[in-house]
Design a protein around this motif. Sequence first.
Motif: not given
Length: 308
Positions: A1-10
């Motif tokens: 989930m952390s990677m998904r969050v980072f991608v969405q933020i970017a």
Amino acid sequence: MSMRVFVQIADRGSLSAASAALDISRAMTSRYLESLEEWLGVRLLHRTTRKLSLTDAGEQALQRCRDMVELSDEVKANASQAGEVQGRLRVTSSPSFAEAQLTAAVVEFQRLHPKVAVDLVTTDRTVDLVEDRIDLAVRISNRVDEGLVARRLATCHSLLCASPAYVELAGEPKVPSDLKTHQCIVNSTGFEPTYHLKSGGDVIAVDVRASLTANETSVVRAAVLAGAGIAMLPTYYVADDIATGTLCVILPEFTLEPMGVQAVYLSRRHQPHPLRLLIEFLAERFGGSVAPWDRAHGGLGLGKKLLA
């Protein structure tokens, strides 16, 4: 989930936008980002009160994280194919196409796949598929935006139409140039007040006087039905009106430029199984050399030239 969050933020440029897209709190979004930075041992974003930007380490990590998210989605999609298809899809189209054709198609699709929920978003604007979290856009267009994938579902033909009451009052145009003296209603979304009429190999461009403009096909149709003038209307929306005589075709010996009914989506790779099934279903339902709404009325004079 952390990677998904980072991608969405970017992708979205802010924690708040990413939170809204993922339907989690901003505090939770921040925690996921911090845990990823702690796990990687690097700072991924420069944060100021005004904007976010990727660090050098963030630039390098983004594509890897994006690949991991896509791989995760693909694994989940493949796993779901082993059982009953389920999921949620956000689909968008113009209000007129949704009313006339798409809604019934979606309902039929859900009868086949009852565990697939559909959020049908109708709008007269061209939505951003990423920003609006759209899985599939059904668009009437001959253009495809760069970075998107499109599959042609059908051909959209249009006809010049008027109400019998208007024709009785104003007379019927006999040649294209007669249109210049008539009241015309024009769709203001992506259309110019110019009709390009084709007969044989010749195309005649006629600039018309737009006495009324509207940004949605349903409003243009309503104005024509009320006797306001002549308009270019798609057969998917007015086939029944013409078949019953509620509207009449103006200059029937001429044709207008056809447009594509396009299924537009973000990527062919890692496509969710429900989305793949819906695209195939729509292609089968609307496909063929002639669209079903033109096929149904071919014997009544509507679309005889379209069938040729």
